[in-house]
Write an enzyme that holds these catalytic residues in place. Structure first.
Site, PDB file in Angstrom:
ATOM      1  N   ASP A  64       0.853  -1.187   0.000  1.00 27.60           N
ATOM      2  CA  ASP A  64       0.000   0.000   0.000  1.00 27.60           C
ATOM      3  C   ASP A  64       0.889   1.239   0.000  1.00 27.60           C
ATOM      4  O   ASP A  64       2.091   1.160   0.232  1.00 27.60           O
ATOM      5  CB  ASP A  64      -0.990  -0.004   1.160  1.00 27.60           C
ATOM      6  CG  ASP A  64      -0.326  -0.057   2.519  1.00 27.60           C
ATOM      7  OD1 ASP A  64       0.874   0.223   2.598  1.00 27.60           O
ATOM      8  OD2 ASP A  64      -1.014  -0.370   3.501  1.00 27.60           O
ATOM      9  N   GLY A  80       1.087   3.932   1.848  1.00 28.42           N
ATOM     10  CA  GLY A  80       1.440   4.639   3.076  1.00 28.42           C
ATOM     11  C   GLY A  80       0.458   5.736   3.417  1.00 28.42           C
ATOM     12  O   GLY A  80       0.476   6.281   4.524  1.00 28.42           O
ATOM     13  N   GLY A  81      -0.427   6.059   2.481  1.00 27.15           N
ATOM     14  CA  GLY A  81      -1.375   7.148   2.703  1.00 27.15           C
ATOM     15  C   GLY A  81      -2.274   6.931   3.901  1.00 27.15           C
ATOM     16  O   GLY A  81      -2.439   7.822   4.742  1.00 27.15           O
ATOM     17  N   PHE A  82      -2.844   5.737   4.014  1.00 28.21           N
ATOM     18  CA  PHE A  82      -3.770   5.469   5.113  1.00 28.21           C
ATOM     19  C   PHE A  82      -3.075   5.618   6.457  1.00 28.21           C
ATOM     20  O   PHE A  82      -3.632   6.192   7.398  1.00 28.21           O
ATOM     21  CB  PHE A  82      -4.365   4.062   4.979  1.00 28.21           C
ATOM     22  CG  PHE A  82      -5.317   3.706   6.088  1.00 28.21           C
ATOM     23  CD1 PHE A  82      -6.621   4.175   6.073  1.00 28.21           C
ATOM     24  CD2 PHE A  82      -4.912   2.919   7.155  1.00 28.21           C
ATOM     25  CE1 PHE A  82      -7.500   3.860   7.099  1.00 28.21           C
ATOM     26  CE2 PHE A  82      -5.778   2.596   8.185  1.00 28.21           C
ATOM     27  CZ  PHE A  82      -7.080   3.071   8.153  1.00 28.21           C
ATOM     28  N   GLY A  99     -11.111   4.169   1.415  1.00 24.00           N
ATOM     29  CA  GLY A  99     -11.900   5.018   2.299  1.00 24.00           C
ATOM     30  C   GLY A  99     -13.167   4.389   2.827  1.00 24.00           C
ATOM     31  O   GLY A  99     -14.049   5.087   3.332  1.00 24.00           O
ATOM     32  N   ASP A 134      -8.271  -7.364   1.364  1.00 23.67           N
ATOM     33  CA  ASP A 134      -7.220  -7.527   2.368  1.00 23.67           C
ATOM     34  C   ASP A 134      -7.767  -7.070   3.701  1.00 23.67           C
ATOM     35  O   ASP A 134      -8.673  -6.235   3.762  1.00 23.67           O
ATOM     36  CB  ASP A 134      -5.978  -6.694   2.022  1.00 23.67           C
ATOM     37  CG  ASP A 134      -6.127  -5.245   2.476  1.00 23.67           C
ATOM     38  OD1 ASP A 134      -5.611  -4.900   3.562  1.00 23.67           O
ATOM     39  OD2 ASP A 134      -6.799  -4.460   1.782  1.00 23.67           O
ATOM     40  N   CYS A 181     -11.828 -29.094   8.674  1.00 25.41           N
ATOM     41  CA  CYS A 181     -10.791 -28.163   8.215  1.00 25.41           C
ATOM     42  C   CYS A 181      -9.455 -28.896   8.092  1.00 25.41           C
ATOM     43  O   CYS A 181      -9.109 -29.719   8.948  1.00 25.41           O
ATOM     44  CB  CYS A 181     -10.666 -26.993   9.195  1.00 25.41           C
ATOM     45  SG  CYS A 181      -9.326 -25.836   8.803  1.00 25.41           S
ATOM     46  N   CYS A 186      -6.413 -27.342   7.956  1.00 24.39           N
ATOM     47  CA  CYS A 186      -5.278 -26.505   8.356  1.00 24.39           C
ATOM     48  C   CYS A 186      -4.400 -27.252   9.359  1.00 24.39           C
ATOM     49  O   CYS A 186      -4.841 -28.239   9.964  1.00 24.39           O
ATOM     50  CB  CYS A 186      -5.769 -25.181   8.948  1.00 24.39           C
ATOM     51  SG  CYS A 186      -6.238 -25.267  10.691  1.00 24.39           S
ATOM     52  N   CYS A 198      -6.079 -27.666  12.910  1.00 29.16           N
ATOM     53  CA  CYS A 198      -7.228 -28.573  12.999  1.00 29.16           C
ATOM     54  C   CYS A 198      -6.841 -30.026  12.768  1.00 29.16           C
ATOM     55  O   CYS A 198      -7.487 -30.941  13.290  1.00 29.16           O
ATOM     56  CB  CYS A 198      -8.303 -28.151  12.006  1.00 29.16           C
ATOM     57  SG  CYS A 198      -9.153 -26.622  12.476  1.00 29.16           S
ATOM     58  N   HIS A 224      -4.899 -21.074  11.379  1.00 32.95           N
ATOM     59  CA  HIS A 224      -6.258 -21.544  11.076  1.00 32.95           C
ATOM     60  C   HIS A 224      -7.076 -20.464  10.382  1.00 32.95           C
ATOM     61  O   HIS A 224      -7.732 -20.727   9.364  1.00 32.95           O
ATOM     62  CB  HIS A 224      -6.986 -21.980  12.349  1.00 32.95           C
ATOM     63  CG  HIS A 224      -8.451 -22.184  12.109  1.00 32.95           C
ATOM     64  ND1 HIS A 224      -8.962 -23.316  11.515  1.00 32.95           N
ATOM     65  CD2 HIS A 224      -9.521 -21.362  12.321  1.00 32.95           C
ATOM     66  CE1 HIS A 224     -10.272 -23.190  11.368  1.00 32.95           C
ATOM     67  NE2 HIS A 224     -10.637 -22.014  11.854  1.00 32.95           N
TER      68      HIS A 224
END
Length: 376
Positions: A89, A91-93, A221, A271, A309, A311, A314, A340
């Protein structure tokens, strides 16, 4: 390059070809702010649980260890031992959310580091140079993230400035990609749509940036305090005005029900820190919604976190054992739950892609929302 493979209603199944591999969309990007997932999860772990794209943070990596350090180490891919796509990203946020003292001018933003208070400047060119040093696959344009709600007059001026900044970002990226010492001279650029919750401002901005022929487009935003209804309203307004032959990224959105609703409206990329953050605090996602393993009722529960699951957590451990690890403050507890949750999200996206391929996404969405019962 984005290739649309199939649609189920407005939901899109696609492939996005990048210099670091093909991304199957819709996709959830796992957030590794400082080039690592919080919770002792490695890049090898991410591959094992089906992660396609890792997201890192320009602002944080600029401050620590420094983007010049990353460049000297060969770029983010070599630095963190990850050969699949990385999105950074702009860096603005973080500039607008973490810095208590900031001054916005046409050239960029002056702000104080949240680490040591030193004064820093970041503008479109600086953000592009930092991201070029990081050598990510996809760089995000530098934009202004306005507070929500914000006065209409300010939002209009902010969006106009964000558009001017986007042109500067594109020019600077083209320059950087032409330099002989640039690590990734095929770095891609996504622009960001802004406009608060004002539909007309959002639409006009979407039309403007759509003409710039960028590699992809993001809706920024949102997920900053507005209602889910407002979020869906803005997505409905913006998506039709963005190019159909480019991926659409809804920034920072990661509640599973929000993902389903956004996919149903034509969004491709997502994300969020939610799966890792929740996992570090014993909140885990299951087929029946989110549960808190610290609850007393799980003390003698010999089931895995989520039955069926596949993973690592699990397949090998029980709810009772993981609860014990949290109570004993063992780091393994966080690691297992983060693994998980990340697996849950990546598996959810695979199921979504299959549902679009099979043209039953609407039915799939309604079934999942009913199963979760508002708990995810």
């Amino acid at each position: 390059m984005y290739k649309l493979l199939k649609k189920s209603g407005k939901a899109r199944r696609g492939e996005f070809t990048t210099p670091h591999g093909v991304i199957q969309t819709p996709v959830f990007m796992n957030v590794g702010t400082l080039a690592a997932i919080k919770g002792a999860v490695s890049s090898m772990d991410l591959k094992e649980i089906g992660c396609q794209v890792e997201l890192s943070n320009t602002y944080h990596l600029h401050l620590r260890p420094g983007d010049e350090v990353v460049k000297k180490m060969g770029g983010l891919h070599k630095f963190m031992n990850w050969d699949r796509p990385i999105l950074t990203d702009s860096g603005g946020f973080q500039v607008f959310s973490l810095s208590k003292i900031r001054k916005i001018q046409e050239e960029g933003v002056y702000f104080n580091s949240h680490i040591d208070g030193r004064k820093i400047f970041m503008g479109p060119e600086e953000s592009m140079r930092i991201q070029s040093n990081l050598a990510s696959t996809i760089a995000m344009a530098f934009d202004e993230c306005v507070e929500n709600p914000a006065p209409r007059e300010y939002v209009e001026k902010s969006v106009e400035r964000t558009t001017r900044w986007l042109h500067r970002c594109k020019d600077e990226m083209n320059r950087l990609n032409s330099l002989p010492d640039t690590i990734n001279n095929k770095q891609m650029l996504f622009g960001i749509n802004q406009g608060g919750t004002y539909e007309d401002i959002r639409i006009e901005h979407a039309k403007t940036i759509a003409k710039m022929d960028l590699d992809g487009y993001a809706i920024g935003g949102l997920a900053v305090g507005e209602s889910h209804e407002d979020m869906y309203r803005i997505i409905d307004a913006v998506v039709p005005h963005l190019p159909e032959d480019k991926p659409i990224y809804l920034m920072g959105v990661g509640i599973p029900s929000n993902i389903l609703e956004a996919v149903d409206r034509g969004v491709d990329f997502f994300d969020c820190v939610l799966p890792a953050r929740n996992g570090r605090h014993a909140h885990v996602f299951t087929k029946e919604g989110k549960i808190n393993l610290l609850n007393a009722k799980f003390e003698l529960d010999d089931r895995p976190i989520d039955e069926g699951c596949q993973c690592p957590a699990c397949k090998h451990y029980t709810r009772s054992y993981i609860r014990h690890l949290f109570k004993a403050k063992e780091m393994l507890a966080m690691r297992l739950c983060v693994l998980h949750n990340l697996y849950f999200y990546n598996n959810l996206m695979e199921e979504i892609r299959d549902a679009i391929d099979g043209n039953y996404f609407k039915e799939y969405k309604e079934r999942k929302l009913k199963e979760w019962g508002g708990r995810a």
